[in-house]
Write a protein that holds these residues in place. Structure first.
Motif, PDB file in Angstrom:
ATOM      1  N   PHE A   1       0.838  -1.190   0.000  1.00  0.00           N
ATOM      2  CA  PHE A   1       0.000   0.000   0.000  1.00  0.00           C
ATOM      3  C   PHE A   1       0.882   1.252   0.000  1.00  0.00           C
ATOM      4  O   PHE A   1       0.465   2.308  -0.419  1.00  0.00           O
ATOM      5  CB  PHE A   1      -0.854   0.033   1.269  1.00  0.00           C
ATOM      6  N   TYR A   2       2.073   1.115   0.510  1.00  0.00           N
ATOM      7  CA  TYR A   2       2.909   2.262   0.832  1.00  0.00           C
ATOM      8  C   TYR A   2       3.952   2.499  -0.250  1.00  0.00           C
ATOM      9  O   TYR A   2       4.726   1.627  -0.606  1.00  0.00           O
ATOM     10  CB  TYR A   2       3.594   1.985   2.174  1.00  0.00           C
ATOM     11  N   ALA A   3       3.961   3.692  -0.810  1.00  0.00           N
ATOM     12  CA  ALA A   3       4.878   3.973  -1.907  1.00  0.00           C
ATOM     13  C   ALA A   3       6.216   4.520  -1.419  1.00  0.00           C
ATOM     14  O   ALA A   3       7.185   4.570  -2.158  1.00  0.00           O
ATOM     15  CB  ALA A   3       4.239   4.982  -2.860  1.00  0.00           C
ATOM     16  N   GLY A   4       6.290   4.897  -0.160  1.00  0.00           N
ATOM     17  CA  GLY A   4       7.518   5.455   0.392  1.00  0.00           C
ATOM     18  C   GLY A   4       7.194   6.362   1.548  1.00  0.00           C
ATOM     19  O   GLY A   4       6.061   6.828   1.678  1.00  0.00           O
ATOM     20  N   PRO A   5       8.149   6.643   2.416  1.00  0.00           N
ATOM     21  CA  PRO A   5       7.873   7.414   3.622  1.00  0.00           C
ATOM     22  C   PRO A   5       7.343   8.809   3.338  1.00  0.00           C
ATOM     23  O   PRO A   5       6.641   9.383   4.159  1.00  0.00           O
ATOM     24  CB  PRO A   5       9.235   7.478   4.329  1.00  0.00           C
TER      25      PRO A   5
ATOM     26  N   GLU B   1       4.872  15.174  20.702  1.00  0.00           N
ATOM     27  CA  GLU B   1       6.150  15.883  20.720  1.00  0.00           C
ATOM     28  C   GLU B   1       7.160  15.265  19.762  1.00  0.00           C
ATOM     29  O   GLU B   1       8.026  15.951  19.218  1.00  0.00           O
ATOM     30  CB  GLU B   1       6.729  15.885  22.141  1.00  0.00           C
ATOM     31  N   LYS B   2       7.017  13.952  19.549  1.00  0.00           N
ATOM     32  CA  LYS B   2       7.981  13.248  18.705  1.00  0.00           C
ATOM     33  C   LYS B   2       7.463  12.955  17.303  1.00  0.00           C
ATOM     34  O   LYS B   2       8.153  12.316  16.510  1.00  0.00           O
ATOM     35  CB  LYS B   2       8.401  11.945  19.384  1.00  0.00           C
ATOM     36  N   GLY B   3       6.238  13.369  17.010  1.00  0.00           N
ATOM     37  CA  GLY B   3       5.690  13.088  15.691  1.00  0.00           C
ATOM     38  C   GLY B   3       4.192  12.879  15.727  1.00  0.00           C
ATOM     39  O   GLY B   3       3.435  13.766  16.133  1.00  0.00           O
ATOM     40  N   PHE B   4       3.756  11.660  15.342  1.00  0.00           N
ATOM     41  CA  PHE B   4       2.332  11.367  15.251  1.00  0.00           C
ATOM     42  C   PHE B   4       2.032   9.989  15.836  1.00  0.00           C
ATOM     43  O   PHE B   4       2.903   9.126  15.906  1.00  0.00           O
ATOM     44  CB  PHE B   4       1.871  11.437  13.794  1.00  0.00           C
ATOM     45  N   GLN B   5       0.776   9.802  16.219  1.00  0.00           N
ATOM     46  CA  GLN B   5       0.380   8.562  16.885  1.00  0.00           C
ATOM     47  C   GLN B   5      -1.056   8.218  16.524  1.00  0.00           C
ATOM     48  O   GLN B   5      -1.908   9.087  16.370  1.00  0.00           O
ATOM     49  CB  GLN B   5       0.502   8.749  18.398  1.00  0.00           C
ATOM     50  N   CYS B   6      -1.318   6.930  16.362  1.00  0.00           N
ATOM     51  CA  CYS B   6      -2.672   6.447  16.065  1.00  0.00           C
ATOM     52  C   CYS B   6      -2.920   5.175  16.861  1.00  0.00           C
ATOM     53  O   CYS B   6      -2.048   4.308  16.953  1.00  0.00           O
ATOM     54  CB  CYS B   6      -2.818   6.161  14.567  1.00  0.00           C
TER      55      CYS B   6
ATOM     56  N   GLU C   1       7.381   9.597  12.910  1.00  0.00           N
ATOM     57  CA  GLU C   1       7.720  11.006  12.740  1.00  0.00           C
ATOM     58  C   GLU C   1       6.861  11.677  11.683  1.00  0.00           C
ATOM     59  O   GLU C   1       6.610  12.877  11.747  1.00  0.00           O
ATOM     60  CB  GLU C   1       9.201  11.145  12.369  1.00  0.00           C
ATOM     61  N   GLN C   2       6.394  10.901  10.696  1.00  0.00           N
ATOM     62  CA  GLN C   2       5.571  11.456   9.632  1.00  0.00           C
ATOM     63  C   GLN C   2       4.138  10.941   9.725  1.00  0.00           C
ATOM     64  O   GLN C   2       3.901   9.749   9.922  1.00  0.00           O
ATOM     65  CB  GLN C   2       6.158  11.084   8.265  1.00  0.00           C
TER      66      GLN C   2
END
Length: 352
Positions: free
Chosen positions: A32-36, A53-58, A105-106
């Motif tokens: 599914f993922y084409a790259g970061p 603080e360090k990025g993103f979370q789900c 981080e992204q």
């Protein structure tokens, strides 16, 4: 120049938008993922991705029996997913219910990891045996008595027909209508299903029933497959006594709501209202329950000994099993019994 087209993909109760290259085949089990820096997967009704603080979370709720599919053999699937999406995935210990936490981080990487987990779990759920089903109980005394008379007469008149035997018949205490089947793998999922039932009651069921039981007549028999000489399931037909379609409307709307919630898979456009009275699965296991609407070619028909139902259909075409007052929809547990002999109930929607 490659042309991109937007495509909507349903995963459970959530819709995703994915850009696919024109003419390129789509394989959900593949990447599914084409790259970061190029995450094309985006949920249209976005799940929550928190900024930290360090990025993103789900966070994603996953029943503990499904952890192993995300982890993979020796943790390889999890490591690969983390590497490809540049995320870290925290999974509770085996057997411990909790949330899987995806951090990165992204934001795009976190979204991609979450989407891929959703796709994987959707695929896995389709292969799990169902644990619960929505049902109307038909095991009222008059129907049980008439069913036993039906069984006695069939064995008296048709026992010499190929495949016909007493082992084919349903347990009278478990006579029911199945609306749809569910795979509920945690107490949290069972609770979610019960809560949805209550919302359905408030949203449309009370309005349709007027708060009163539905009087239905159980009469006549029909078969499931194409050849009555090779019958696997014989069922009793059910219809509203007043000639209305209220029972069908309630059944269809309930299934629609459960499908939209992601708790149930859509199998047919309309619910087939039927009460199984004879089933070749019962030969080996009296407690067996077949998926109410199995996909062609995916049932266990190869292991089943069909019976010739031609004479039964002719002699009992209009057999009356009696009238029933339907006053609730139950979330029934497969392979279980309560004090009355019916399936154990995890929750129910009452008409009054």
């Amino acid at each position: 120049m490659e042309v991109l087209r937007p495509t909507l993909i349903r995963i459970g109760g959530r819709i995703y938008r994915k850009n696919l290259i024109q003419e390129q085949a789509y394989h959900p089990e593949e990447e599914f993922y084409a790259g970061p820096g190029d995450c094309a997967d985006e949920p249209c009704d976005a799940f929550v991705v928190e900024e930290t603080e360090k990025g993103f979370q789900c966070r994603v709720e996953v029943p503990s029996p499904l952890y192993k599919y995300i982890i993979g053999k020796k943790g390889e699937a999890k490591k690969r997913l983390e590497t490809e999406t540049r995320t870290s995935i925290s999974i509770p210990r085996p057997g411990a219910e909790g949330e899987i936490v995806i951090t990165g981080e992204q934001r795009g990487g976190v979204v991609s990891a979450r989407t891929r987990i959703d796709v994987l779990l959707e695929s896995v759920r389709k292969k799990q045996p169902f644990t619960h089903f929505l049902s109307f109980a038909l095991n009222q005394p008059v129907v049980q008595e008439r069913f036993l008379q039906f069984k006695e007469q069939v064995l008296e008149k048709c026992s010499k027909d190929p495949g016909v035997s007493s082992s084919l018949f349903q347990n009278p205490a478990k006579l029911h209508l199945t609306l749809g089947t569910l795979v509920l793998l945690s107490e949290q999922e069972i609770r979610k299903a019960c809560e949805l039932l209550q919302r359905c009651k408030e949203d449309f069921v009370d309005q349709i029933t007027g708060g009163s039981p539905l009087t239905v007549e159980v009469a006549g028999v029909e078969y499931m497959n194409d050849d009555p000489a090779m019958t696997d399931v014989l069922y009793a037909k059910v219809h509203m006594k007043d000639g209305s379609d209220r029972l069908q409307v309630i059944a269809d709307k309930l299934v629609e709501r459960f499908v939209d919630s992601g708790l149930m898979l859509k199998e047919w456009d309309r619910v087939k209202l039927h009460a199984t009275v004879m089933n070749t699965l019962f030969r080996k296991d009296p407690n067996a329950e077949e998926r109410s609407s199995s996909a062609p070619g995916k049932s266990s028909c190869k292991e089943r000994e069909s019976f010739n139902g031609q004479n039964i259909l002719k002699l009992f075409e209009n057999f009356s099993f009696g009238e029933v007052q339907l006053d609730s929809v139950r979330l029934s547990q497969r392979f279980s019994s309560d004090a009355s002999g019916y399936y154990a109930t995890s929750g129910q929607l009452t008409f009054s």
